[in-house]
Every structure is written in structure tokens, then in C-alpha cells.
Design an enzyme around this catalytic site. Structure first.
Site, PDB file in Angstrom:
ATOM      1  N   LYS A   1       0.851  -1.204   0.000  1.00  0.00           N
ATOM      2  CA  LYS A   1       0.000   0.000   0.000  1.00  0.00           C
ATOM      3  C   LYS A   1       0.882   1.247   0.000  1.00  0.00           C
ATOM      4  O   LYS A   1       1.926   1.266   0.676  1.00  0.00           O
ATOM      5  CB  LYS A   1      -0.881  -0.034   1.253  1.00  0.00           C
TER       6      LYS A   1
ATOM      7  N   SER B   1      -9.732   1.754   3.180  1.00  0.00           N
ATOM      8  CA  SER B   1      -8.904   2.507   2.275  1.00  0.00           C
ATOM      9  C   SER B   1      -7.904   1.670   1.486  1.00  0.00           C
ATOM     10  O   SER B   1      -7.365   2.153   0.491  1.00  0.00           O
ATOM     11  CB  SER B   1      -8.150   3.579   3.056  1.00  0.00           C
TER      12      SER B   1
ATOM     13  N   SER C   1      -9.672  -0.638   7.352  1.00  0.00           N
ATOM     14  CA  SER C   1      -9.174  -0.470   5.983  1.00  0.00           C
ATOM     15  C   SER C   1      -8.526  -1.690   5.340  1.00  0.00           C
ATOM     16  O   SER C   1      -8.267  -1.684   4.141  1.00  0.00           O
ATOM     17  CB  SER C   1      -8.190   0.687   5.918  1.00  0.00           C
TER      18      SER C   1
END
Ligand code: GLN
Length: 475
Positions: free
Chosen positions: A76, A151, A175
Site C-alpha cells: 500500500k 482505504s 481499511s
């Protein structure tokens, strides 16, 4: 080369049926074929191949293969990798390059993983749909008109689409788990402090954890075993020894397993497909010998209220460092110091990030601190106490990961509160700091994935993943 687990890939690599280079090339080609989906912000084409070739050489020369030998991993884009862009999907960091590696990245590297690239996300990990990104929207792998969750939406879509075998995400309030649920994969948020946060860009430091997105619980356990453990760079990282998660997983038995089922996770307005599928799976476990136990937990709505006070407070402080001087974007419209700060932040941050900075500044202000921040801290303690008590009676707490299946792109952008409610079932575990996982348990009437959310007591990741494994739907 269809691969559903790392074990399969590892076998082929170690028997030299395929080379690392071939495997990595396969994944890179898939990433290129899917580039219009904005799943990756940066792809390491050359670096990944170079690394794969060096691993091939290592094997040929008789070197000892690491635990994650040749595993193609996506990271990420709020986790630091030295010399690479670290954008947090924000305009304010769009050209920022990291000067050091996150501990999690170094540990994967030491065990011979291969990094494919950095994945898209909601800006600074704030959101539940990946729509708050300066790098475009990511479509859900099962229906391109819908969101992949957030997210860590890019990480979840990468694993679900077979563009990476495993991905790292970050989880502050859901997330990792919520996008895993929306994309039909496993998403693990470990106990707070189990994995070092060194090199993870801070959103809300007392909640943030790096988590693992994988196709199955075994892969998640393997990667967790490599990532977990003390780190002198992170004072909040636990000093506890890391167990063998694989062994812990296999010692979990369905007979006599006590599964706590709180009403708080099955409200009246729960989507009927979600409720039917999750309840169906729980009843299946009961038939196999588990016991379903009614438990009472505080209404999850209170967790959401407390969460959005606490995380915005922490975010307003953490994001103060992005001022146009020290990192990333600087406005060209600056006459003096204060206009440089104001304009750089005004132009660099997106709407949701600004909303949270303002909210956080407000709840910490002298006049409102006691009413909001202090109250929310008290709520946090109540949740911790009640969850601890509940887990004295049961092995695990179960419910749906999300109150509804993946929603349409744009559907919740106009109303932030609606968006916040997407995390109503994942936020409590973050408030209390316990480990939690989302595991795929079924598909709804529109063929969209439904995830089961499981919470265990502190540091019981092995047991948690063992239970998740019993529940995962078979393809
Ligand atoms: N969706 C939640 C939020 O917007 C959770 C984010 C996260 O876990 N990073 O805060």
C-alpha cells in the site's frame, strides 16, 4: 499459471518447474493488462525482474530459500520503501520519495519476497471506498460499477484480480478488513503492536496497524509470522515472542468452539443477503460442533462516534507536518510563510482529509476537549472492558464485515456520515486493539462477495486465522 496459494507457487519454484523470473513476469503482465483500473500507483517493472533473477541465481547456487521465497507482493502506498515514491494517494506527496524502508518491508525482503509495486488507496487512508484518491477510482473486481472498499482498495483489488499473491495494507478502523470483504479475500488486522508501524505514514497512531491481504488464511499466517515481533524503531511495538501461527491454526477444533454472536452486529436494518449468508455460515459451524453463544456488546454506533472523534484528533496532529516546507508539494502562490502553509495545504490535501483535520482541531480545542475528546476516550475504555469480558466467555466474536455488499461508485460520496457507517462492524476491534479478520463466506443474489468478521482476544492471531480457515467458502 493459475495459483491460489503461496504453497503451490513455492513448490513450483523450489522444484524449478518455474523460475522466479517467469513467475514475476506473469504478475507484471497481468498488472499491465489491468492498468486502466488504477490499482497500482507505481509498478517496479525492472526492479522486480532484477530481484527475481537474483533469487533464481541464489537457488541455483544452493542458497537457502527464505520463508517467502519468490512471493510476489504489493505494498500500500502509505508504507515507505527507500528511494521509491510514497504518495499516500495525495497530491501533497505526489512527488515525495522515501528516504528509508519500513520495518515490514525489510522483513519481507529478508525472507526473499519480491515487490511488484505500490497500490492505490484513499488519501492518507481516510475512507471506505478508495474514491478519496488523487490517483483515480479502483473498480470492484466483481462489478466494475462498484467500489472495492477502502482505504486499502488497491491492495484488495490487486490480490483479488491475481495481480499480486499477497498485499500489505493498513487498518485504522477497517481499511484492511472491509476491502477484503468487498473483494472476496482474507484481510487480517493484527493486535495493536504486533507489527511495527515504523515506516507506515501515521493517520491515527493509537489505532494504525499494518495488515495482510491474502487469498487464504494460511498465506496470511505465513506473512504475519515474518512481519510480527519487536522493533527498536517503534516503541509501541510489542516485545512478545512470535508464535508459530501455522501450528496454532491447526490446533483449533470446531467441536466445542464457542462463537459469540452479539445483537450489536445484527441490527434490524442489516442487508438481508448479508444477514442470511453470515447466519447460514454460523449455523453450518454449529452443525459441525461449535456452540453459538448470545452475547451483549455495546451498540457499534457508539464506536463509530468515538472513533471519528479520536482519529480526527490524532490525524489533525499527525498531518501538521505536511506544510509545504518539509515534505512534498509547495504552492507556487506563496508570498510569505503563512500563505505558503495555507496555500500548500489547501491545494495539496483533498476534501476528506481537510474535513478531518478541521474536525480534529475542533474536538481538541480548549473549549470542547472535555465534551468530545475526553468523552470519546471514556467510551474507548468502556468498549475495551466489555470486549475483554465477552472474550472470557467465548473464543471468538462473529458478525458481518460490512452492513451491506459493495456499493456503487459515487453512491456515498455526497454524504460523509453514510460513508463512515460502512465501518460500523470493523471499528470496534480497532477501538479495543484486538486482532480481527474478514474471511469470504459467500456471494449475494447479485454475485457480490460477503465477508464474515471475526474478533479474538489480544495476540490470538493463530486461533483467529484457524477459525477463519474453517469458515472460508470453497470455490
Ligand atoms: N474507513 C475508515 C476511515 O475512513 C477506516 C480507515 C482506515 O482503517 N484506515 O477512517
Amino acid at each position: 499459471m493459475h495459483l491460489s496459494s503461496y504453497e503451490e507457487l513455492r513448490y513450483r519454484l523450489l522444484t524449478q518447474a518455474v523460475t522466479c523470473e517467469e513467475a514475476v513476469r506473469f504478475y507484471l503482465d497481468r498488472i499491465d493488462d489491468n492498468r486502466h483500473d488504477n490499482i497500482f500507483i507505481t509498478v517496479f517493472h525492472e526492479k522486480a525482474l532484477e530481484r527475481a533473477r537474483s533469487l533464481d541465481r541464489k537457488l541455483r547456487d544452493g542458497g537457502e530459500p527464505g520463508i517467502l521465497f519468490g512471493m510476489p507482493v504489493a505494498i500500500k502506498d502509505n508504507i515507505a520503501m527507500k528511494g521509491g515514491r510514497l504518495t499516500c494517494a495525495s497530491k501533497i506527496l505526489s512527488n515525495y520519495e522515501s528516504v528509508y524502508d519500513a520495518t515490514a518491508v525489510l522483513r519481507l525482503e529478508e525472507e526473499d519476497a519480491v515487490f511488484l509495486g505500490k497500490t492505490n488507496m484513499d488519501e492518507f487512508a481516510m475512507g471506505s471506498s478508495n474514491e478519496n484518491s488523487a490517483f483515480g477510482t479502483v473498480p470492484n473486481p466483481f462489478d466494475k460499477t462498484r467500489v472495492p472498499g477502502g482505504s486499502s482498495g488497491g491492495s484488495a483489488a490487486a490480490v483479488a484480480n491475481g495481480l499480486a499473491m499477497v498485499a500489505l495494507g493498513s487498518d485504522t478502523g477497517g481499511s484492511v478488513r472491509q476491502p477484503a470483504g468487498f473483494c472476496d479475500i482474507v484481510g487480517l488486522k493484527p493486535t495493536y503492536g504486533r507489527i511495527s508501524r515504523y515506516g507506515l505514514v501515521a493517520f491515527a497512531s493509537s489505532f494504525d496497524q499494518i495488515g495482510v491481504l491474502a487469498r487464504n488464511s494460511d498465506d496470511a499466517a505465513l506473512v504475519l509470522g515474518v512481519l510480527a515481533g519487536r522493533d527498536n524503531h517503534d516503541a509501541t511495538c510489542s516485545l512478545r515472542d512470535v508464535p508459530d501461527y501455522g501450528t496454532e491454526m491447526t490446533s483449533v477444533r470446531v467441536e466445542g468452539l464457542k462463537i459469540g454472536v452479539p445483537k450489536a452486529f445484527f441490527p434490524e436494518n442489516l442487508n438481508s443477503d448479508v444477514s442470511r449468508i453470515v447466519m447460514g455460515k454460523l449455523h453450518e459451524l454449529r452443525e459441525r460442533g461449535a456452540e453459538l453463544v448470545d452475547i451483549t456488546l455495546p451498540e457499534s454506533d457508539y464506536a463509530i462516534a468515538a472513533y471519528y472523534i479520536l482519529v480526527t484528533a490524532e490525524a489533525s496532529s499527525n498531518l501538521a507536518r505536511f506544510d509545504g516546507a518539509r515534505y512534498g508539494y509547495r504552492s507556487s502562490e506563496s508570498g510569505d510563510l503563512s500563505s505558503m502553509y495555507v496555500n500548500s495545504r489547501t491545494e495539496g490535501f483533498g476534501r476528506e482529509v481537510k474535513r478531518r483535520i478541521m474536525l480534529g482541531t475542533y474536538v481538541l480545542s480548549a473549549g470542547y476537549y472535555d465534551t468530545y475528546y475526553k468523552k470519546a476516550q471514556q467510551v474507548r475504555r468502556v468498549f475495551q472492558d466489555r470486549y475483554r469480558e465477552a472474550l472470557e466467555k467465548v473464543d471468538v466474536i462473529a458478525g458481518p464485515t460490512s452492513p451491506f455488499p459493495p456499493f456503487g461508485i459515487g453512491d456515498k460520496m455526497a454524504d460523509p456520515l453514510e460513508m463512515y457507517l460502512a465501518d460500523v462492524f470493523t471499528v470496534p476491534a480497532s477501538i479495543v486493539g484486538m486482532p480481527a479478520v474478514s474471511v469470504p463466506v459467500g456471494m449475494d443474489s447479485l454475485n457480490l462477495p460477503v465477508g464474515m468478521h471475526l474478533i479474538c482476544n489480544f495476540f490470538e492471531e493463530g486461533k483467529l486465522l484457524g477459525i477463519a480457515k474453517m469458515m472460508q467458502r470453497n470455490d
